[in-house]
Design an enzyme around this catalytic site. Structure first.
Site, PDB file in Angstrom:
ATOM      1  CG  ASP A 198      -2.164   0.846   0.998  1.00 35.43           C
ATOM      2  OD1 ASP A 198      -3.247   0.272   0.846  1.00 35.43           O
ATOM      3  OD2 ASP A 198      -2.035   2.098   0.945  1.00 35.43           O
ATOM      4  CE  LYS A 246      -5.312   1.531   4.838  1.00 32.77           C
ATOM      5  NZ  LYS A 246      -6.173   1.372   3.673  1.00 32.77           N
ATOM      6  CB  THR A 279     -12.778   2.293  -8.726  1.00 34.78           C
ATOM      7  OG1 THR A 279     -13.607   1.374  -7.991  1.00 34.78           O
ATOM      8  CG2 THR A 279     -11.642   1.518  -9.348  1.00 34.78           C
ATOM      9  CD  GLU A 304     -13.892  -9.935  -2.967  1.00 33.92           C
ATOM     10  OE1 GLU A 304     -12.786 -10.415  -3.225  1.00 33.92           O
ATOM     11  OE2 GLU A 304     -14.834 -10.627  -2.504  1.00 33.92           O
ATOM     12  NE  ARG A 338     -22.532 -11.121   2.745  1.00 38.51           N
ATOM     13  CZ  ARG A 338     -23.121 -11.938   3.634  1.00 38.51           C
ATOM     14  NH1 ARG A 338     -24.370 -11.750   3.977  1.00 38.51           N
ATOM     15  NH2 ARG A 338     -22.453 -12.948   4.189  1.00 38.51           N
ATOM     16  CE  LYS A 361     -18.614  -5.427  -7.062  1.00 38.20           C
ATOM     17  NZ  LYS A 361     -19.012  -6.089  -5.833  1.00 38.20           N
ATOM     18  CG  PHE A 384     -29.763  -6.797  -0.537  1.00 41.76           C
ATOM     19  CD1 PHE A 384     -29.018  -5.639  -0.440  1.00 41.76           C
ATOM     20  CD2 PHE A 384     -29.118  -8.014  -0.432  1.00 41.76           C
ATOM     21  CE1 PHE A 384     -27.645  -5.685  -0.246  1.00 41.76           C
ATOM     22  CE2 PHE A 384     -27.749  -8.084  -0.231  1.00 41.76           C
ATOM     23  CZ  PHE A 384     -27.005  -6.914  -0.138  1.00 41.76           C
ATOM     24  CB  CYS A 394     -19.911  -1.005  -3.006  1.00 37.00           C
ATOM     25  SG  CYS A 394     -18.260  -1.595  -2.587  1.00 37.00           S
ATOM     26  NE  ARG A 421     -14.749   3.365   2.485  1.00 35.78           N
ATOM     27  CZ  ARG A 421     -14.021   2.479   1.787  1.00 35.78           C
ATOM     28  NH1 ARG A 421     -13.149   2.908   0.903  1.00 35.78           N
ATOM     29  NH2 ARG A 421     -14.170   1.194   1.970  1.00 35.78           N
TER      30      ARG A 421
HETATM   31  P1  NAD Z   1     -10.017   1.168   0.187  1.00 29.62           P
HETATM   32  O1  NAD Z   1     -10.038   2.620  -0.070  1.00 29.62           O
HETATM   33  O2  NAD Z   1     -10.433   0.636   1.525  1.00 29.62           O
HETATM   34  O3  NAD Z   1      -8.547   0.585  -0.102  1.00 29.62           O
HETATM   35  C1  NAD Z   1      -7.812   0.909  -1.223  1.00 29.62           C
HETATM   36  C2  NAD Z   1      -6.345   0.973  -0.825  1.00 29.62           C
HETATM   37  O4  NAD Z   1      -5.554   1.074  -2.013  1.00 29.62           O
HETATM   38  C3  NAD Z   1      -5.973   2.164   0.034  1.00 29.62           C
HETATM   39  O5  NAD Z   1      -5.356   1.713   1.230  1.00 29.62           O
HETATM   40  C4  NAD Z   1      -4.983   2.947  -0.832  1.00 29.62           C
HETATM   41  O6  NAD Z   1      -3.984   3.599  -0.086  1.00 29.62           O
HETATM   42  C5  NAD Z   1      -4.439   1.858  -1.706  1.00 29.62           C
HETATM   43  N1  NAD Z   1      -3.806   2.316  -2.951  1.00 29.62           N
HETATM   44  C6  NAD Z   1      -4.309   3.168  -3.866  1.00 29.62           C
HETATM   45  N2  NAD Z   1      -3.436   3.320  -4.887  1.00 29.62           N
HETATM   46  C7  NAD Z   1      -2.381   2.527  -4.611  1.00 29.62           C
HETATM   47  C8  NAD Z   1      -1.162   2.258  -5.276  1.00 29.62           C
HETATM   48  N3  NAD Z   1      -0.861   2.801  -6.458  1.00 29.62           N
HETATM   49  N4  NAD Z   1      -0.274   1.419  -4.693  1.00 29.62           N
HETATM   50  C9  NAD Z   1      -0.550   0.854  -3.502  1.00 29.62           C
HETATM   51  N5  NAD Z   1      -1.696   1.072  -2.823  1.00 29.62           N
HETATM   52  C10 NAD Z   1      -2.607   1.902  -3.368  1.00 29.62           C
HETATM   53  O7  NAD Z   1     -10.912   0.509  -0.966  1.00 29.62           O
HETATM   54  P2  NAD Z   1     -11.799  -0.819  -0.868  1.00 29.62           P
HETATM   55  O8  NAD Z   1     -13.066  -0.574  -0.132  1.00 29.62           O
HETATM   56  O9  NAD Z   1     -10.928  -1.937  -0.440  1.00 29.62           O
HETATM   57  O10 NAD Z   1     -12.203  -1.002  -2.397  1.00 29.62           O
HETATM   58  C11 NAD Z   1     -11.248  -1.362  -3.382  1.00 29.62           C
HETATM   59  C12 NAD Z   1     -11.976  -1.723  -4.652  1.00 29.62           C
HETATM   60  O11 NAD Z   1     -12.779  -2.897  -4.441  1.00 29.62           O
HETATM   61  C13 NAD Z   1     -12.940  -0.668  -5.181  1.00 29.62           C
HETATM   62  O12 NAD Z   1     -12.940  -0.682  -6.578  1.00 29.62           O
HETATM   63  C14 NAD Z   1     -14.288  -1.135  -4.658  1.00 29.62           C
HETATM   64  O13 NAD Z   1     -15.347  -0.689  -5.466  1.00 29.62           O
HETATM   65  C15 NAD Z   1     -14.139  -2.641  -4.784  1.00 29.62           C
HETATM   66  N6  NAD Z   1     -14.986  -3.391  -3.859  1.00 29.62           N
HETATM   67  C16 NAD Z   1     -15.140  -2.981  -2.581  1.00 29.62           C
HETATM   68  C17 NAD Z   1     -15.931  -3.722  -1.716  1.00 29.62           C
HETATM   69  C18 NAD Z   1     -16.131  -3.279  -0.288  1.00 29.62           C
HETATM   70  O14 NAD Z   1     -16.976  -3.864   0.375  1.00 29.62           O
HETATM   71  N7  NAD Z   1     -15.397  -2.295   0.204  1.00 29.62           N
HETATM   72  C19 NAD Z   1     -16.564  -4.891  -2.154  1.00 29.62           C
HETATM   73  C20 NAD Z   1     -16.365  -5.303  -3.461  1.00 29.62           C
HETATM   74  C21 NAD Z   1     -15.568  -4.545  -4.316  1.00 29.62           C
END
Ligand code: NAD
Length: 433
Positions: A30, A35, A86, A151, A154, A206, A251, A262, A329
């Site tokens: 990361d 972190k 994203t 992914e 939940r 997705k 749901f 999401c 969020r």
């Molecule tokens: P998040 O913000 O919790 O984590 C993303 C991490 O990526 C951050 O810690 C950030 O510092 C790191 N990061 C960004 N750019 C980077 C780089 N170039 N090199 C290294 N680290 C980097 O995000 P999340 O909730 O884990 O979601 C990630 C993706 O998964 C999104 O596209 C989201 O839509 C998808 N997703 C999320 C969930 C969910 O429940 N949160 C479920 C399914 C899919």
């Protein structure tokens, strides 16, 4: 296998821990130094049930490491998972792919042997093509395939869902990459379906899935409004609907509207894609607008209850976007509180897990209580915004003693109306008279 995971957030961390538990060597990278420092020193950076224990176990076994050094995570990896955010673009609301493309650019130079680069992040259709081009341009001799591996976990159940996925979708145009991913998920082959589709179909699955679930939530909220006027009970209606196997019970809990990191962003991104492709998806457009309206309506209900009470104190139970997580969020609670603050509301809130994350967003705009009863102390109205199970077991006699005016607005339909009215509470919930 050696797995590199880029992004150690709500998806990357539970996935990394889960893959290590399956016996893989996992290196999580990361760019946030704080972190990674915490994770290196035994401190889990987010709350998910069961995560801490597995994290400690796999750290101790040496299968799970954390770094800010991209090279360490990528070189020699059989599979690289991209799990960066994203978020919605602030103006167009399409998915902002800058983190994805930055990650692709950074990883490209460290690819050594054949590597499967799999996108776990939720990305618009065609993103896989762009990632492939970026890596190819940066490192023309690299041997790799880019696949989509969406992914579906939940939040709040991330660890459970990792080990018990409903399905694993692999969007791959390469037989070789597909075989690698099948091998990675071999431990699940008896208990789940691994569906191999084209990369573009996978990217669409997705978004289409999340938008459908968001529509389902919005639908039951509309039905809740209907029930209030028609003298029906939405909980009974949802139960009756959910018993139909074509509909299913999940749901269908009426409430404050959908939120989280999401559904709001993914519905907006899907709507944007539809418009860009000249085929607007009106059901999704309506869902987005309706969900926004829902949260405003909920805030108006609270304001209406306290309009005759000068300097009313509002107690809030629940800040996370749902129970089981500390994630605030796009939490409906944040939107509703934001609306109340526009009216100078005096708020004291409590959440079992999300006090820290909420405080990062709300700062000193509200007061924070140490426990649920302290949030209700001298409150004129108590509002339930997140369905934490402990709220359902609240001691109503204690509440009755603590509150100034005995008004409860239960937007998660958790409490028993008869028991409350017997104790002199004024009570309202959603979708019930
Ligand atoms: P998040 O913000 O919790 O984590 C993303 C991490 O990526 C951050 O810690 C950030 O510092 C790191 N990061 C960004 N750019 C980077 C780089 N170039 N090199 C290294 N680290 C980097 O995000 P999340 O909730 O884990 O979601 C990630 C993706 O998964 C999104 O596209 C989201 O839509 C998808 N997703 C999320 C969930 C969910 O429940 N949160 C479920 C399914 C899919």
């Amino acid at each position: 296998m050696k797995i590199g995971i880029i992004g150690t957030g709500y998806v990357g961390l539970p996935t990394g821990v889960g893959l290590a538990e399956l016996g893989n060597t996992v290196v999580c990278v990361d760019k946030l130094k704080d972190k990674i420092d915490s994770l290196k020193h035994g401190k889990v950076t987010l709350y998910e049930e069961g995560l801490e224990e597995l994290y400690q176990k796999n750290m101790a076994a040496g299968r799970l490491t954390f770094t800010t050094n991209m090279k360490k995570a990528i070189s020699g990896a059989d599979v690289v998972l991209i799990a960066v955010g994203t978020p919605p673009h602030p103006v167009t609301h399409e998915a902002d792919l800058s983190f994805i493309y930055a990650a692709a650019t950074e990883l490209a130079e460290y690819l050594t042997d054949y590597t499967v680069v799999a996108t776990k992040s939720t990305v618009p259709v065609g993103t896989g093509d762009n990632i492939e081009k970026i890596i190819r341009t940066k490192n023309p001799t690299a041997r790799f395939d880019v696949i989509s591996l969406p992914e579906f976990l939940r939040e709040g159940f991330a660890v459970h869902d990792f080990f018990h996925p409903d399905r694993i979708v692999v969007g791959s145009n390469s037989k070789k990459a597909t075989e690698v991913i099948k091998e990675l998920y071999r431990p699940f082959q008896e208990k789940t379906t691994l569906l191999v589709v084209s990369r573009r179909s996978s990217e669409t699955i997705k978004y289409a899935s999340n938008a459908f679930l968001a529509m389902k939530i919005h639908y039951i909220n509309e039905i809740a409004n209907f029930c209030e006027k028609a003298g029906a009970d939405v909980s009974e209606v949802a139960k009756g609907m959910g018993l139909d196997s074509r509909i299913g019970p999940k749901f269908l809990n009426a409430g404050v509207g959908f939120g989280g990191s999401c559904f709001p962003k993914d519905t907006m991104a899907m709507a944007f894609m539809g418009r860009m492709l000249g085929t607007p998806i009106e059901l999704i457009e309506t869902t987005i607008a309706g969900n926004k309206k829902r949260k405003k309506q909920m805030a108006e209900r609270i304001l209406d209850e306290v309009k005759e009470i000068p300097n009313a104190k509002i107690g809030v139970w629940g800040l996370a976007f749902k129970n089981g997580t500390d994630d605030c969020r796009q939490s409906p609670a944040m939107d509703i509180i934001g609306e109340l603050l526009l009216h100078q509301a005096n708020i004291t809130a409590y959440d079992p897990k999300a006090m820290g994350t909420a405080c990062q967003l709300l700062g000193d705009k509200i007061d924070y209580a140490d426990d649920m009863y302290s949030a209700a102390k001298e409150a004129d109205v108590l509002v339930i915004l997140t369905e934490w199970p402990e709220f359902a077991n609240a001691d109503l006699d204690v509440l009755s003693q603590l509150m100034n005016h005995k008004i409860i607005i239960d937007f998660r339909n958790m409490l028993n109306k008869d028991k409350l009215t017997k104790r002199g509470f004024k009570y309202q919930s959603v979708g019930r008279v």
